[in-house]
Design an enzyme around this catalytic site. Sequence first.
Site, PDB file in Angstrom:
ATOM      1  N   LYS A  13       6.363   0.321   1.443  1.00 13.67           N
ATOM      2  CA  LYS A  13       6.789  -0.033  -0.406  1.00 13.67           C
ATOM      3  C   LYS A  13       7.118   1.251  -0.818  1.00 13.67           C
ATOM      4  CE  LYS A  13       3.016  -2.139  -1.249  1.00 13.67           C
ATOM      5  NZ  LYS A  13       2.252  -2.090   0.219  1.00 13.67           N
ATOM      6  N   ARG A  88      -0.705  -8.686  -7.114  1.00 18.28           N
ATOM      7  CA  ARG A  88      -1.156  -8.852  -5.870  1.00 18.28           C
ATOM      8  C   ARG A  88      -2.105  -9.912  -5.497  1.00 18.28           C
ATOM      9  NH1 ARG A  88      -1.270  -3.001  -4.325  1.00 18.28           N
ATOM     10  NH2 ARG A  88      -2.233  -2.776  -2.126  1.00 18.28           N
ATOM     11  N   ARG A 127      -0.553   7.877   8.748  1.00 14.81           N
ATOM     12  CA  ARG A 127       0.177   8.415   7.437  1.00 14.81           C
ATOM     13  C   ARG A 127      -0.364   9.622   6.943  1.00 14.81           C
ATOM     14  NH1 ARG A 127       0.568   4.337   2.602  1.00 14.81           N
ATOM     15  NH2 ARG A 127      -1.629   4.234   3.145  1.00 14.81           N
ATOM     16  N   ARG A 165      -8.286  -4.034   4.326  1.00 11.94           N
ATOM     17  CA  ARG A 165      -7.014  -3.857   3.136  1.00 11.94           C
ATOM     18  C   ARG A 165      -5.943  -5.122   3.800  1.00 11.94           C
ATOM     19  NH1 ARG A 165      -5.258   1.763   3.875  1.00 11.94           N
ATOM     20  NH2 ARG A 165      -3.230   1.139   2.477  1.00 11.94           N
TER      21      ARG A 165
HETATM   22  P1  AP5 Z   1       4.249   3.432   2.746  1.00 13.01           P
HETATM   23  O1  AP5 Z   1       5.601   3.550   2.298  1.00 13.01           O
HETATM   24  O2  AP5 Z   1       3.333   4.461   2.488  1.00 13.01           O
HETATM   25  O3  AP5 Z   1       3.871   2.101   2.747  1.00 13.01           O
HETATM   26  P2  AP5 Z   1       3.221   1.173   1.447  1.00 13.01           P
HETATM   27  O4  AP5 Z   1       3.700  -0.112   1.699  1.00 13.01           O
HETATM   28  O5  AP5 Z   1       3.467   1.983   0.342  1.00 13.01           O
HETATM   29  O6  AP5 Z   1       1.635   1.280   1.936  1.00 13.01           O
HETATM   30  P3  AP5 Z   1       0.341   1.263   1.000  1.00 13.01           P
HETATM   31  O7  AP5 Z   1      -0.989   1.839   1.952  1.00 13.01           O
HETATM   32  O8  AP5 Z   1       0.466   2.555  -0.040  1.00 13.01           O
HETATM   33  O9  AP5 Z   1       0.083  -0.185   0.261  1.00 13.01           O
HETATM   34  P4  AP5 Z   1      -1.016  -0.541  -0.256  1.00 13.01           P
HETATM   35  O10 AP5 Z   1      -0.478  -1.668  -0.950  1.00 13.01           O
HETATM   36  O11 AP5 Z   1      -2.305  -0.905   0.689  1.00 13.01           O
HETATM   37  O12 AP5 Z   1      -1.568   0.635  -1.347  1.00 13.01           O
HETATM   38  P5  AP5 Z   1      -1.629   0.887  -2.738  1.00 13.01           P
HETATM   39  O13 AP5 Z   1      -1.648   2.271  -2.917  1.00 13.01           O
HETATM   40  O14 AP5 Z   1      -0.612   0.078  -3.390  1.00 13.01           O
HETATM   41  O15 AP5 Z   1       4.503   3.702   4.458  1.00 13.01           O
HETATM   42  C1  AP5 Z   1       3.340   3.892   5.032  1.00 13.01           C
HETATM   43  C2  AP5 Z   1       3.621   4.756   6.229  1.00 13.01           C
HETATM   44  O16 AP5 Z   1       4.523   4.244   7.191  1.00 13.01           O
HETATM   45  C3  AP5 Z   1       3.949   6.138   5.942  1.00 13.01           C
HETATM   46  O17 AP5 Z   1       3.511   7.170   6.838  1.00 13.01           O
HETATM   47  C4  AP5 Z   1       5.536   6.082   6.013  1.00 13.01           C
HETATM   48  O18 AP5 Z   1       5.889   7.264   6.199  1.00 13.01           O
HETATM   49  C5  AP5 Z   1       5.878   5.071   7.185  1.00 13.01           C
HETATM   50  N1  AP5 Z   1       6.967   4.254   7.123  1.00 13.01           N
HETATM   51  C6  AP5 Z   1       7.457   3.783   6.122  1.00 13.01           C
HETATM   52  N2  AP5 Z   1       8.698   2.963   6.595  1.00 13.01           N
HETATM   53  C7  AP5 Z   1       8.728   3.241   7.871  1.00 13.01           C
HETATM   54  C8  AP5 Z   1       9.727   2.582   8.847  1.00 13.01           C
HETATM   55  N3  AP5 Z   1      10.852   1.901   8.500  1.00 13.01           N
HETATM   56  N4  AP5 Z   1       9.263   2.874  10.266  1.00 13.01           N
HETATM   57  C9  AP5 Z   1       8.331   3.808  10.531  1.00 13.01           C
HETATM   58  N5  AP5 Z   1       7.394   4.457   9.539  1.00 13.01           N
HETATM   59  C10 AP5 Z   1       7.629   4.090   8.444  1.00 13.01           C
HETATM   60  O19 AP5 Z   1      -3.151   0.328  -3.429  1.00 13.01           O
HETATM   61  C11 AP5 Z   1      -4.116   1.040  -2.912  1.00 13.01           C
HETATM   62  C12 AP5 Z   1      -5.480   0.317  -3.257  1.00 13.01           C
HETATM   63  O20 AP5 Z   1      -5.378   0.288  -4.854  1.00 13.01           O
HETATM   64  C13 AP5 Z   1      -5.475  -0.963  -3.008  1.00 13.01           C
HETATM   65  O21 AP5 Z   1      -6.189  -1.323  -1.832  1.00 13.01           O
HETATM   66  C14 AP5 Z   1      -6.460  -1.669  -4.029  1.00 13.01           C
HETATM   67  O22 AP5 Z   1      -7.926  -1.203  -4.151  1.00 13.01           O
HETATM   68  C15 AP5 Z   1      -5.937  -0.738  -5.226  1.00 13.01           C
HETATM   69  N6  AP5 Z   1      -4.840  -1.784  -6.025  1.00 13.01           N
HETATM   70  C16 AP5 Z   1      -3.552  -1.205  -6.287  1.00 13.01           C
HETATM   71  N7  AP5 Z   1      -3.075  -2.316  -6.886  1.00 13.01           N
HETATM   72  C17 AP5 Z   1      -3.760  -3.236  -7.089  1.00 13.01           C
HETATM   73  C18 AP5 Z   1      -3.573  -4.220  -7.949  1.00 13.01           C
HETATM   74  N8  AP5 Z   1      -2.495  -4.787  -8.298  1.00 13.01           N
HETATM   75  N9  AP5 Z   1      -4.623  -5.267  -7.889  1.00 13.01           N
HETATM   76  C19 AP5 Z   1      -5.899  -4.683  -7.383  1.00 13.01           C
HETATM   77  N10 AP5 Z   1      -6.238  -3.633  -6.652  1.00 13.01           N
HETATM   78  C20 AP5 Z   1      -5.100  -2.707  -6.736  1.00 13.01           C
HETATM   79 MG    MG Z   2       2.118   3.113  -1.342  1.00 12.34          MG
END
Ligand code: AP5
Ligand code: MG
Length: 221
Positions: A13, A88, A127, A165
Site C-alpha cells: 500500500k 480497517r 522491510r 497483524r
Molecule cells: P509496503 O508498501 O510497506 O506495504 P504496506 O501495505 O504499506 O504494509 P504496512 O506494513 O505499512 O501495512 P500495515 O497495514 O500493517 O501498517 P500501517 O502502517 O498501515 O511494502 C512492504 C515491503 O514490501 C517493503 O519492503 C516494500 O519495499 C516491499 N514491496 C512492496 N511491493 C512489492 C512488490 N511488488 N514486490 C516485492 N516487494 C514489494 O499500520 C500500522 C499499525 O497502525 C497497525 O498495525 C495498527 O496498529 C495501527 N493502525 C493504522 N491504521 C489503523 C486503523 N485504521 N485502525 C486501527 N489501527 C490502525
Molecule cells: Mg504502509
Amino acid sequence: MNLLLYGAPGSGKGTQANMLRSRFSIPHIATGDMLRAEIQAGTELGRKAQPILAEGKYVSDDIMIGIIRNRLRQPDCEPGFIIDGFPRTVPQAEALDALVDELGKGIDRVIYLKVPVDQLLHRLSGRLVCPTCQRTYPPGTAACESDGSALVQREDDKPEAVRPRIEIYLEKTVPVLDHYDVEGLVSEIDGRGTIEEISRQVLEAVGPNGTAPAKAAKRTT
Ligand code: AP5
Ligand code: MG
C-alpha cells in the site's frame, strides 16, 4: 480523485501510494505513518498508541475516525486524496461514508492489492523504513533515496508482531472489502509482481488522469 488503498500488512500500500502521490500530486494519508509520527513526537496519542502498534493490534475506531475526520478537512485534500490503512473495520468504513458525504465528496475507487500470506511474511521480515520520511524499501537498500537517512526495521515488523497483524487483518479488515464490493468500487490487483508491474496495473485501474470509470467489482475471493 479520492482513492482508498486496501490490502494486508506488507501488500504494498505504502509503496504504491508513494507512486500515486508523485503522479497525481494529491496527499497520501497513511494512518500508520500518522500514528508513528505521534509516537516519535511523544504526544499523548503517541504514548497510548505505541504499545498497541508494537503488539500488532488496532487502535480504537473512535481515535482513528477522529484522525481521518480532521485530516480530510484540510485544504490540501480538496483536489483528492489517497488513503492508506483506513478504514480497517466496518465501523470505520461506515464513518468514512458519512464523512465523505458530509464533505460533498465520494470514494472513487478502492485498490485492493492481493498478496499471499507467505509473501507478506517474507516482505515484512525484510522491510526497511526511513525513520525521517517513513518511505519503505526492500531488504538490502542502504539509505533513503529522498533524504539520505539510514534505514531501520519497523518495531511491528519484528516476528512477534507480524503474525498478530495478519490475524487481525483477516478478522476485522477483510469484511471491509465486502462493504465496498457491494458498491462496485473494488479493483482487485494481483500484488505478486514487481513493484513496477503492480504500479502499471494500479494506474490502469485508476486511469491516466485518475478518471477511469468504475467497473463492476472483479474479485477472486
Ligand atoms: P509496503 O508498501 O510497506 O506495504 P504496506 O501495505 O504499506 O504494509 P504496512 O506494513 O505499512 O501495512 P500495515 O497495514 O500493517 O501498517 P500501517 O502502517 O498501515 O511494502 C512492504 C515491503 O514490501 C517493503 O519492503 C516494500 O519495499 C516491499 N514491496 C512492496 N511491493 C512489492 C512488490 N511488488 N514486490 C516485492 N516487494 C514489494 O499500520 C500500522 C499499525 O497502525 C497497525 O498495525 C495498527 O496498529 C495501527 N493502525 C493504522 N491504521 C489503523 C486503523 N485504521 N485502525 C486501527 N489501527 C490502525
Ligand atoms: Mg504502509
